[in-house]
Design a protein around this motif. Sequence first.
Motif, mmCIF file in Angstrom:
data_model
loop_
_atom_site.group_PDB
_atom_site.id
_atom_site.type_symbol
_atom_site.label_atom_id
_atom_site.label_comp_id
_atom_site.label_asym_id
_atom_site.label_seq_id
_atom_site.Cartn_x
_atom_site.Cartn_y
_atom_site.Cartn_z
ATOM 1 N N ALA A 44 0.913 -1.215 0.011
ATOM 2 C CA ALA A 44 -0.033 -0.101 -0.039
ATOM 3 C C ALA A 44 0.969 1.143 -0.143
ATOM 4 C CB ALA A 44 -0.713 0.039 1.431
ATOM 5 N N LYS A 45 0.437 2.141 -0.437
ATOM 6 C CA LYS A 45 1.121 3.495 -0.675
ATOM 7 C C LYS A 45 0.764 4.296 0.724
ATOM 8 C CE LYS A 45 1.413 4.447 -5.499
ATOM 9 N NZ LYS A 45 1.040 5.262 -6.484
ATOM 10 N N VAL A 46 1.707 4.170 1.620
ATOM 11 C CA VAL A 46 1.748 4.863 3.001
ATOM 12 C C VAL A 46 2.011 6.197 2.724
ATOM 13 C CG1 VAL A 46 2.580 2.373 3.856
ATOM 14 C CG2 VAL A 46 4.275 4.334 3.501
ATOM 15 N N PRO A 47 1.643 7.087 4.128
ATOM 16 C CA PRO A 47 1.745 8.419 3.888
ATOM 17 C C PRO A 47 3.152 8.779 3.835
ATOM 18 C CG PRO A 47 0.363 7.825 5.666
ATOM 19 C CD PRO A 47 0.772 6.532 5.050
ATOM 20 N N ARG A 107 1.084 10.797 -8.568
ATOM 21 C CA ARG A 107 0.893 9.296 -8.576
ATOM 22 C C ARG A 107 0.110 8.729 -7.599
ATOM 23 N NH1 ARG A 107 4.876 11.533 -11.286
ATOM 24 N NH2 ARG A 107 5.816 10.752 -13.083
ATOM 25 N N GLY A 108 -0.428 9.444 -6.650
ATOM 26 C CA GLY A 108 -1.540 8.888 -5.496
ATOM 27 C C GLY A 108 -0.623 8.540 -4.330
ATOM 28 N N TRP A 109 0.388 9.007 -3.874
ATOM 29 C CA TRP A 109 1.083 9.097 -2.758
ATOM 30 C C TRP A 109 0.551 9.881 -1.717
ATOM 31 C CZ3 TRP A 109 4.426 5.423 -0.869
ATOM 32 C CH2 TRP A 109 5.119 4.599 -1.900
ATOM 33 N N PRO A 110 -0.106 9.552 -0.559
ATOM 34 C CA PRO A 110 -0.523 10.665 0.635
ATOM 35 C C PRO A 110 0.623 11.307 0.939
ATOM 36 C CG PRO A 110 -0.725 8.176 1.206
ATOM 37 C CD PRO A 110 -0.220 8.331 -0.297
ATOM 38 N N LEU A 111 0.671 12.486 0.771
ATOM 39 C CA LEU A 111 1.664 13.407 1.017
ATOM 40 C C LEU A 111 1.539 14.523 1.539
ATOM 41 C CD1 LEU A 111 4.540 13.902 -1.315
ATOM 42 C CD2 LEU A 111 3.791 15.859 -0.269
ATOM 43 N N ILE A 112 2.008 14.648 2.574
ATOM 44 C CA ILE A 112 1.952 15.968 3.643
ATOM 45 C C ILE A 112 3.228 16.773 3.538
ATOM 46 C CG2 ILE A 112 1.754 16.832 6.081
ATOM 47 C CD1 ILE A 112 0.175 14.341 6.528
ATOM 48 N N TYR A 113 3.298 17.892 3.306
ATOM 49 C CA TYR A 113 4.300 18.786 2.860
ATOM 50 C C TYR A 113 4.436 19.632 3.954
ATOM 51 C CZ TYR A 113 7.274 21.983 0.371
ATOM 52 O OH TYR A 113 8.484 22.954 0.131
ATOM 53 N N THR A 114 5.536 19.667 4.660
ATOM 54 C CA THR A 114 5.764 20.766 5.910
ATOM 55 C C THR A 114 7.229 21.337 5.797
ATOM 56 O OG1 THR A 114 5.733 20.906 8.041
ATOM 57 C CG2 THR A 114 6.520 18.929 7.220
ATOM 58 N N THR A 115 7.352 22.541 6.301
ATOM 59 C CA THR A 115 8.423 23.514 6.393
ATOM 60 C C THR A 115 8.963 23.260 7.822
ATOM 61 O OG1 THR A 115 7.099 25.376 6.799
ATOM 62 C CG2 THR A 115 8.034 24.964 4.420
ATOM 63 N N GLY A 116 8.082 22.278 8.688
ATOM 64 C CA GLY A 116 8.596 22.145 10.069
ATOM 65 C C GLY A 116 7.946 23.184 11.071
ATOM 66 N N ALA A 117 8.110 22.717 12.356
ATOM 67 C CA ALA A 117 7.634 23.722 13.336
ATOM 68 C C ALA A 117 8.148 25.033 13.398
ATOM 69 C CB ALA A 117 7.768 22.948 14.880
ATOM 70 N N THR A 119 4.264 3.210 14.440
ATOM 71 C CA THR A 119 5.636 3.419 13.744
ATOM 72 C C THR A 119 5.468 2.293 12.590
ATOM 73 O OG1 THR A 119 6.583 3.645 15.995
ATOM 74 C CG2 THR A 119 8.024 2.835 14.125
ATOM 75 N N GLY A 120 6.207 2.979 11.510
ATOM 76 C CA GLY A 120 6.286 2.188 10.550
ATOM 77 C C GLY A 120 5.142 2.481 9.193
ATOM 78 N N ASP A 121 4.138 3.308 9.722
ATOM 79 C CA ASP A 121 3.127 3.570 8.798
ATOM 80 C C ASP A 121 3.607 4.820 7.910
ATOM 81 O OD1 ASP A 121 1.505 1.704 9.849
ATOM 82 O OD2 ASP A 121 0.299 3.118 10.996
ATOM 83 N N HIS A 122 4.669 5.200 7.815
ATOM 84 C CA HIS A 122 4.854 6.551 7.085
ATOM 85 C C HIS A 122 6.612 6.361 6.626
ATOM 86 C CE1 HIS A 122 5.051 7.134 10.936
ATOM 87 N NE2 HIS A 122 6.017 7.842 10.991
#
Length: 186
Positions: free
Chosen positions: A13-16, A43-53, A123-126
Amino acid sequence: GQQNNMWKECGMAKVPLFAFANHDWHSKVWMDRHHIFNGLAQRGWPLIYTTGAQHLWQRDDLGWQRAGLFGATEAISYNNASTMVVDRPGRLWSRYPAFPAWDNYVIKRYAKRLKRLANASRTGDHIAFVCDVNYWPTIEHLDPRYVVLYVFDAWPLMPGWSPELQWQLAKLVERADLIIAVADSM
């Protein structure tokens, strides 16, 4: 489409995927990392883009001034499916490295927030795709299954390089499952 079915048929599966980069997603000039992340999301990857805290020392920056108190997210849709989230960290829970206990608390809290955004509590889901050594403390708390380190600059030759940044680079190199460098000299 067919690509998503291929992954499922292989039992993969495509993980986050958490994308850590220093440039705002909506900057006028896109960097190579923007194109990489855009392609993965398309391409369907669930992606979260961040510049950080946020950091307290960023108070004079436009990004800090535009940030809300609590932070926000923006969903970007590809092919009628929201597969990418742009994270906009808030100012309330800002890093302050001069106080290590506070800084660590903020980083840990931020990593938990990212996992919630991706519904990746275990852990391991991303996967973490890291484009700067400054993200090491967050990666350590995020505890992804895989880490991709993307080296696009000769960081040790940059102004402001310090023993702390060298240590963070060493930790990322040690933890990385894949290192991509844009030149052999890096």
